[in-house]
Design a protein around this motif. Structure first.
Motif, short mmCIF file in Angstrom:
data_model
loop_
_atom_site.label_atom_id
_atom_site.label_comp_id
_atom_site.label_asym_id
_atom_site.label_seq_id
_atom_site.Cartn_x
_atom_site.Cartn_y
_atom_site.Cartn_z
N ILE A 63 8.45 0.90 -15.54
CA ILE A 63 9.09 2.21 -15.37
C ILE A 63 10.02 2.19 -14.16
N LYS A 64 9.55 1.64 -13.05
CA LYS A 64 10.35 1.60 -11.83
C LYS A 64 11.63 0.80 -12.02
N GLU A 65 11.55 -0.29 -12.78
CA GLU A 65 12.70 -1.18 -12.95
C GLU A 65 13.70 -0.69 -13.99
N TYR A 66 13.30 0.29 -14.78
CA TYR A 66 14.17 0.75 -15.86
C TYR A 66 15.16 1.79 -15.33
N GLU A 67 16.42 1.38 -15.20
CA GLU A 67 17.46 2.30 -14.74
C GLU A 67 17.92 3.17 -15.90
N GLY A 68 18.10 4.45 -15.66
CA GLY A 68 18.58 5.36 -16.70
C GLY A 68 17.55 5.63 -17.78
N LEU A 69 16.28 5.66 -17.40
CA LEU A 69 15.21 5.90 -18.38
C LEU A 69 15.35 7.29 -19.00
N GLN A 70 15.49 7.34 -20.32
CA GLN A 70 15.66 8.60 -21.02
C GLN A 70 14.47 8.97 -21.90
N ALA A 71 13.73 7.97 -22.37
CA ALA A 71 12.59 8.23 -23.25
C ALA A 71 11.44 7.29 -22.88
N LEU A 72 10.23 7.86 -22.80
CA LEU A 72 9.04 7.07 -22.48
C LEU A 72 7.98 7.27 -23.55
N ARG A 73 7.59 6.17 -24.18
CA ARG A 73 6.56 6.21 -25.23
C ARG A 73 5.25 5.65 -24.68
N LEU A 74 4.20 6.50 -24.74
CA LEU A 74 2.87 6.08 -24.30
C LEU A 74 1.85 6.24 -25.44
N GLU A 75 2.30 6.43 -26.69
CA GLU A 75 1.38 6.66 -27.79
C GLU A 75 0.46 5.47 -28.02
N GLY A 76 -0.74 5.78 -28.49
CA GLY A 76 -1.66 4.72 -28.90
C GLY A 76 -2.30 3.97 -27.75
N ASN A 77 -2.36 4.59 -26.57
CA ASN A 77 -3.06 4.00 -25.43
C ASN A 77 -4.08 5.01 -24.92
N THR A 78 -4.81 4.66 -23.88
CA THR A 78 -5.74 5.63 -23.30
C THR A 78 -5.54 5.64 -21.79
N VAL A 79 -5.16 6.80 -21.26
CA VAL A 79 -4.76 6.93 -19.87
C VAL A 79 -5.74 7.83 -19.13
N GLY A 80 -6.36 7.30 -18.07
CA GLY A 80 -7.30 8.06 -17.26
C GLY A 80 -6.60 8.84 -16.17
N VAL A 81 -7.36 9.61 -15.41
CA VAL A 81 -6.79 10.48 -14.38
C VAL A 81 -6.08 9.67 -13.30
N GLU A 82 -6.73 8.63 -12.78
CA GLU A 82 -6.13 7.84 -11.70
C GLU A 82 -4.89 7.10 -12.18
N ALA A 83 -4.96 6.55 -13.38
CA ALA A 83 -3.79 5.85 -13.93
C ALA A 83 -2.64 6.82 -14.14
N ALA A 84 -2.94 8.04 -14.59
CA ALA A 84 -1.90 9.04 -14.81
C ALA A 84 -1.21 9.41 -13.50
N LYS A 85 -1.99 9.52 -12.43
CA LYS A 85 -1.40 9.83 -11.13
C LYS A 85 -0.44 8.73 -10.68
N ALA A 86 -0.84 7.47 -10.92
CA ALA A 86 0.00 6.34 -10.52
C ALA A 86 1.28 6.28 -11.35
N ILE A 87 1.16 6.52 -12.66
CA ILE A 87 2.34 6.54 -13.53
C ILE A 87 3.26 7.69 -13.15
N ALA A 88 2.65 8.82 -12.82
CA ALA A 88 3.42 9.99 -12.42
C ALA A 88 4.27 9.69 -11.18
N LYS A 89 3.69 8.96 -10.24
CA LYS A 89 4.41 8.60 -9.01
C LYS A 89 5.67 7.82 -9.33
N ALA A 90 5.56 6.95 -10.34
CA ALA A 90 6.71 6.13 -10.74
C ALA A 90 7.78 6.96 -11.44
N LEU A 91 7.40 8.12 -11.96
CA LEU A 91 8.34 8.96 -12.71
C LEU A 91 9.09 9.96 -11.82
#
Length: 605
Positions: A63-91
């Motif tokens: 996510i960090k390396e993707y310049e001009g990110l317009q769409a993010l697909r996370l379907e079909g995975n399982t994301v916990g609270v701590e992982a979500a916080k870390a992903i959110a930071k990158a967004l």
């Protein structure tokens, strides 16, 4: 030989003596490059288990390396609270993000984990200054509380530009529907103050148990928004009051193209109300009112709407709606000038053989025979319309009775006060002088025939299971547990009648306990083969044999949830079930709440 239906084309051999491990299909492909062009970064179907920030490290880096990110697909995975916080930071610095494809990304999570995860992700989008056009949170069993998780996001600047909102299979319920409606109304209010009101085009919320109150609340939001082009709300338990509210709201959305309310309950009143709305809409292309009990009066009203407009109509589905022959003939005649019509589905109604032929002749006369769908499930022409209408009128009277009761009492009191003593005496004399014969007592209904195990297993139903009473134990007693397929078949038949009503639920659980205690207690019972065969029957495993899977998994999943918690169940089988219940699967996606409940139990085991 059985092959697991896993993504990434991975094959698993599951014989009678070797069980699948928890890492079946897990992280089968390395992340490698997940960029798919068009500004989209996809982790779809990777079956990633992201519990901590460390688990999500590769995702975060991408996510960090993707310049001009317009769409993010996370379907079909399982994301916990701590992982979500870390992903959110990158967004937080991804201001170009417009489309969030976040369906089915909390598999196996506790419901309490989902709101904080969604809050973190939503706050990141708000900090980034993103302007979303699409938000898809479908197939996440978050319930009413989950709506709170993205409520603030919906009310924020990030959603003022939202065009598509997809919340299919989320178990929102009435409460969640009301929260959602309030958030949409607030979003429209705030965005209007900036001169660019919310212009939502696509709304999807099927299978959410919204019922009348939830649907009515959303109708208020739809009426205000006024830009909707597609509304998909099938299987929500909505009856004619909610349908009428939606119909009124649709009148305020002149660009409407797709209306999908499949498997709700219109009855005549709802059908007539919706027909009135259709008369005002000029852009409608697809109408799906299948399994909606529109009945003949509703169908005639819709036919009237067709005659006067809907010239862009491409598809009309009125299947399984208890429509009689004469109304169907009028419907068929009403599509004469619909040059763009591609499909007319009238299957499963009450036309009879002659009626079906007549409908085909009418359409053939218009050179439109090819648009008519199959009529193979026609229920036959009968004379039950009056009875059905009477039943409906009785239901309507019961619904209106409570609302009118207080008014009636007040009117009666006023009448009593106005009536003088002399008038009351005169009325009593008149009543005494009348010779009214006593009404005949209604005939006593014939007692229902007894139900035994063979009758129930031939045509299972909740009513039959309840009528069996203590004799339900004979179902298990008469099942040959040396034959694994017979045990699986009996399990499926028992679980198929599962309902949330306590009496039925208890009856199912007691009956299946008798069956499975006997099976697991037998030295010749092949437990591994039972699980394998059950997964095949549920459509979660592919088999070389052509076996038709169960259509509805709600009962089997919740019955299985009960079974795995019992002492007789072999806990060593839990990893096998966990491996397959946690994998992406269309059949499971249609029952997110039941699946989530079972996964919670299996994780504890």
């Amino acid at each position: 030989m059985v092959t697991a239906a896993c993504p990434n084309v991975i094959s698993v051999q599951l014989g009678p003596n070797n069980m699948a491990s928890e890492d079946i299909c897990e992280l089968a492909d390395s992340l490698a490059k997940t960029r798919v062009g068009g500004g989209e970064l996809s982790f779809k179907g990777k079956t990633l288990k992201l519990n901590t920030a460390e688990d999500a490290e590769n995702v975060i880096q991408e996510i960090k390396e993707y310049e001009g990110l317009q769409a993010l697909r996370l379907e079909g995975n399982t994301v916990g609270v701590e992982a979500a916080k870390a992903i959110a930071k990158a967004l937080e610095n991804k201001s170009d993000l417009k489309r969030c494809h976040w369906s089915d990304m909390f598999t196996g999570r506790l419901r309490s984990e989902i709101p904080p995860a969604l809050i973190s992700l939503g706050e990141a989008l708000m900090r980034a200054g993103a302007q979303l056009t699409e938000l898809d949170l479908s197939d996440n069993a978050f319930g009413p509380d989950g709506v709170r998780g993205f409520e603030a996001l919906l009310k924020s600047l990030a959603c003022f530009t939202l065009q598509e909102l997809k919340l299919n299979n989320c178990g929102m319920g009435i409460g969640g529907g009301k929260i959602l409606a309030t958030a949409l109304i607030e979003c429209h209010r705030k965005s209007s103050l900036l001169g660019k009101p919310l212009a939502l085009k696509v709304f999807v919320a099927g299978r959410n148990r919204l019922e009348n109150d939830g649907a009515t609340a959303l109708a208020d939001a739809f009426r205000l928004i006024g830009t909707l082009e597609e509304v998909h709300m099938p299987q929500n338990g909505i009856t004619h009051p909610g349908i009428t509210a939606l119909a009124e709201a649709f009148k305020s959305n002149p660009l409407m193209k797709v209306i999908n309310l499949n498997d709700n309950t219109f009855t005549d009143k709802g059908g007539i109300a919706m027909a009135e709305a259709l008369k005002t809409l000029r852009q409608v292309e697809h109408i799906n009112f299948g399994d909606c009990l529109v009945r003949s009066k509703g169908a005639l009203a819709i036919a009237s709407a067709l005659k006067g407009g809907l010239h862009k109509l491409k598809e009309l589905n009125l299947s399984f709606c208890e429509i009689k022959r004469d109304a169907a003939l009028t419907l068929a005649e009403s599509v004469e000038d619909k040059s763009e019509l591609e499909r007319l589905d009238l299957n499963g109604n009450n036309f009879g053989e002659e009626g079906c032929e007549h409908i085909q002749e009418i359409l053939d006369g218009f050179n439109m025979a090819s648009v008519l769908g199959s009529l193979s499930d026609d229920e036959g022409d009968d004379d039950e319309e009056d009875e059905a209408d009477n039943d409906e009128e009785e239901e309507d009277e019961e619904e209106e009775e409570e609302g009118e009761e207080d008014d009636d009492e007040e009117e009666d009191n006023e009448d009593d006060e106005e009536r003088g003593d002399d008038e009351e005496e005169d009325e009593e004399k008149v009543e005494l002088s009348k010779k009214i014969p006593e009404p005949e007592s209604p005939p006593t209904a014939a007692p229902l025939p007894p139900v035994d195990a063979s009758i129930f297993l031939s045509f299972p139903s909740p009513e039959k299971l309840l009528r069996m009473g203590p004799k339900r134990s004979t179902i298990g007693a008469q099942t040959d547990v040396t034959d694994t397929e017979k045990v699986v078949q009996a399990f499926i038949q028992i679980s198929s009648v599962y309902r949330d009503e306590q009496a039925v639920k208890t009856a199912v659980e007691e009956t299946v306990d008798c069956l499975m205690k006997k099976a697991f207690g037998s030295s010749v019972f092949q437990a591994d083969m039972f699980v394998t065969s059950l997964l095949v029957r549920m459509g979660l495993l592919k088999s070389e044999d052509k076996i038709k899977p169960v259509l509805h998994l709600y009962g089997p999943l919740l019955t299985l949830n009960h079974v795995v918690q019992q002492d007789y169940f072999q806990k060593s089988l839990a990893p096998v079930l966990l491996a397959f219940i946690s994998k992406p699967n269309v059949a499971l996606e249609s029952q997110p709440l039941a699946r989530h409940t079972l996964l919670q139990t299996l994780h504890k085991l």
